[in-house]
Scaffold this motif. Sequence first.
Motif, PDB file in Angstrom:
ATOM      1  N   GLY A   1      45.142  40.030  49.773  1.00 52.43           N
ATOM      2  CA  GLY A   1      45.617  39.151  48.713  1.00 52.43           C
ATOM      3  C   GLY A   1      44.682  39.143  47.514  1.00 52.43           C
ATOM      4  O   GLY A   1      45.124  39.161  46.360  1.00 52.43           O
ATOM      5  N   ALA A   2      43.385  39.128  47.774  1.00 52.12           N
ATOM      6  CA  ALA A   2      42.403  39.148  46.691  1.00 52.12           C
ATOM      7  C   ALA A   2      42.486  40.443  45.892  1.00 52.12           C
ATOM      8  O   ALA A   2      42.338  40.440  44.663  1.00 52.12           O
ATOM      9  CB  ALA A   2      40.995  38.966  47.265  1.00 52.12           C
TER      10      ALA A   2
ATOM     11  N   ALA B   1      43.149  40.582  41.875  1.00 45.09           N
ATOM     12  CA  ALA B   1      42.232  41.304  40.991  1.00 45.09           C
ATOM     13  C   ALA B   1      42.988  42.339  40.165  1.00 45.09           C
ATOM     14  O   ALA B   1      42.728  42.505  38.959  1.00 45.09           O
ATOM     15  CB  ALA B   1      41.135  41.973  41.813  1.00 45.09           C
ATOM     16  N   GLU B   2      43.947  43.020  40.792  1.00 48.60           N
ATOM     17  CA  GLU B   2      44.709  44.046  40.073  1.00 48.60           C
ATOM     18  C   GLU B   2      45.568  43.453  38.968  1.00 48.60           C
ATOM     19  O   GLU B   2      45.564  43.952  37.837  1.00 48.60           O
ATOM     20  CB  GLU B   2      45.583  44.831  41.045  1.00 48.60           C
ATOM     21  N   VAL B   3      46.307  42.381  39.259  1.00 49.83           N
ATOM     22  CA  VAL B   3      47.196  41.828  38.228  1.00 49.83           C
ATOM     23  C   VAL B   3      46.405  41.223  37.078  1.00 49.83           C
ATOM     24  O   VAL B   3      46.892  41.179  35.934  1.00 49.83           O
ATOM     25  CB  VAL B   3      48.173  40.771  38.802  1.00 49.83           C
TER      26      VAL B   3
ATOM     27  N   LYS C   1      37.377  30.641  35.222  1.00 55.71           N
ATOM     28  CA  LYS C   1      38.351  30.047  36.137  1.00 55.71           C
ATOM     29  C   LYS C   1      39.761  30.502  35.771  1.00 55.71           C
ATOM     30  O   LYS C   1      40.136  30.518  34.600  1.00 55.71           O
ATOM     31  CB  LYS C   1      38.262  28.523  36.100  1.00 55.71           C
ATOM     32  N   ILE C   2      40.538  30.865  36.778  1.00 56.73           N
ATOM     33  CA  ILE C   2      41.919  31.316  36.594  1.00 56.73           C
ATOM     34  C   ILE C   2      42.863  30.212  37.069  1.00 56.73           C
ATOM     35  O   ILE C   2      42.786  29.751  38.211  1.00 56.73           O
ATOM     36  CB  ILE C   2      42.187  32.602  37.400  1.00 56.73           C
ATOM     37  N   GLY C   3      43.751  29.772  36.183  1.00 58.62           N
ATOM     38  CA  GLY C   3      44.697  28.719  36.509  1.00 58.62           C
ATOM     39  C   GLY C   3      46.044  29.268  36.913  1.00 58.62           C
ATOM     40  O   GLY C   3      46.321  30.470  36.826  1.00 58.62           O
TER      41      GLY C   3
ATOM     42  N   ALA D   1      50.590  36.828  35.055  1.00 61.35           N
ATOM     43  CA  ALA D   1      50.032  38.136  35.419  1.00 61.35           C
ATOM     44  C   ALA D   1      50.888  38.808  36.494  1.00 61.35           C
ATOM     45  O   ALA D   1      51.164  40.017  36.416  1.00 61.35           O
ATOM     46  CB  ALA D   1      48.599  37.971  35.907  1.00 61.35           C
ATOM     47  N   PHE D   2      51.327  38.055  37.487  1.00 59.75           N
ATOM     48  CA  PHE D   2      52.173  38.637  38.536  1.00 59.75           C
ATOM     49  C   PHE D   2      53.545  39.026  37.993  1.00 59.75           C
ATOM     50  O   PHE D   2      54.085  40.083  38.329  1.00 59.75           O
ATOM     51  CB  PHE D   2      52.325  37.661  39.709  1.00 59.75           C
ATOM     52  N   GLU D   3      54.121  38.196  37.145  1.00 60.83           N
ATOM     53  CA  GLU D   3      55.450  38.503  36.605  1.00 60.83           C
ATOM     54  C   GLU D   3      55.427  39.691  35.663  1.00 60.83           C
ATOM     55  O   GLU D   3      56.444  40.378  35.492  1.00 60.83           O
ATOM     56  CB  GLU D   3      56.022  37.271  35.905  1.00 60.83           C
ATOM     57  N   ALA D   4      54.267  39.975  35.088  1.00 66.04           N
ATOM     58  CA  ALA D   4      54.150  41.111  34.175  1.00 66.04           C
ATOM     59  C   ALA D   4      53.827  42.403  34.903  1.00 66.04           C
ATOM     60  O   ALA D   4      53.946  43.492  34.325  1.00 66.04           O
ATOM     61  CB  ALA D   4      53.065  40.826  33.136  1.00 66.04           C
ATOM     62  N   HIS D   5      53.429  42.314  36.162  1.00 60.89           N
ATOM     63  CA  HIS D   5      53.042  43.512  36.902  1.00 60.89           C
ATOM     64  C   HIS D   5      54.296  44.303  37.277  1.00 60.89           C
ATOM     65  O   HIS D   5      55.239  43.753  37.856  1.00 60.89           O
ATOM     66  CB  HIS D   5      52.268  43.140  38.159  1.00 60.89           C
TER      67      HIS D   5
END
Length: 488
Positions: free
Chosen positions: A176-177, A181-183, A214-216, A223-227
């Motif tokens: 998961g990490a 990190a990738e996205v 910090k990532i909110g 980021a996930f939706e753009a991947h």
Amino acid sequence: MSFKIAIIGAGSVGFTKKLFTDILCVPEFQDVEFALTDMSEHNLQMIKQILDTIVSSNKLPTRVTATTNRREALTGARYIISCVRVGGLEAYADDIRIPLKYGIDQCVGDTICAGGILYGQRNIPVILDFCKDIREVAEPGAKFLNYANPMAMNTWAAIEYGKVDTVGLCHGVQHGAEQIAEVLGAKSPSELDYICSGINHQTWFVDLKLNGRKIGKDELVAAFEAHPVFSQQEKLRIDVLKRFGVYSTESNGHLSEYLPWYRKRPDEITKWIDMSDWIHGETGGYLRHSTETRNWFETEFPQFLESASKPIDRAKRSNEHASHILEALETGRVYRGHFNLKNNGIITNLPADAIIESPGFVDRFGINMVSGITIPEACAATCMASINVQRMSVHAAVSGDIDLLKLAVLHDPLVGAVATPEEVWQMVDEMVVAQARWLPQYADAIPAAKERLAKSTVKTRDWAGAARRNVRSIDELRAEKAALKQAV
């Protein structure tokens, strides 16, 4: 350093090879003894050939033995690693096939849900046999590292009833990490710092920092939706992220079967899954993958043996926890990871007796967990539903109480969303009868279960599931591999 490591279920050839190679990446560990044990003499001889080839090719003093006598393998061992699958693929097929007759569509079925609960019933008596041997013949204070699923149930039984120093290990957090990190565009997963806490396969990234920033929730969702890949493969996971505010460690397919919302209607299932690979939600996906992998390995064994002759590359040491834990315990070099242990206050809003997965540090003093973590309420509620099922399942497996087993299955989130109590009672009877040879604790309950099945009026259906793929032949796998290689 010279000590003995026993691997139970060493016939899981690919995984055993990975653990073996990882451990030999530690310079101090080249003089250890590996004692392999499995019920399959055939698989044992295959894996021993591979490991002997690695040892001779790298000119190491490492000793490798193989025996079907488990007690012999465990004698004098300081560390015992378990990666067993009790009942093999034959029993596993029933874990998927029988619940489908009652409308319960599982992707993996090895953690909870109907399949995971029955898997635990098969495993736990065997785990307790392991623990008895460890107490009696292993090195005093030996540590038991459990990789076998259902992780929480097996670890719970080993600690509460087996009375052995046990830690459960999984790689879901690391995977998961790597995704996160990738996205987020990290150059390396090492740029991501995180706290991940919950229970195995339902662990939550409750704090994230990329290079100290910090990532909110909103940034992570975007980021996930753009991947281009994960936006399609992890639709359900992203939906949970939006609603819960935190990302789950577990794959789209796994997570879908732990919750009551996404797999309860056949026409809804395909909306949330992706068929590009089994792990994204395919019906019985891991069963198909495991069957193909076994067939492929048997056919391509000479190639696996040839690859074992290459030098060990320490730079390619995997992120599986086992070798790093052993290194920390033996050398004092501190290792940070995420481990499955009894809660006892580590997570403030989960029960003390539950097996949780949370951060800890390992050194010569042992595994030292970070305590006082509070996970978001929605995450805790989801974990609690599974913990209650796990607790009943463990106690049923130890006592052989078929009524408690049925109550455990009834309270499973996905089962409860799909099946009626009457259907659950019949389904459990059917599963117990089908798997009787691996369920000695239910021997006295089997005759009555057979009688009930003979008189039952509960209707079932012949259903392959919402998104089932056929097992591919070796020729098909070889052709697909060649086509992929040509495309690259």
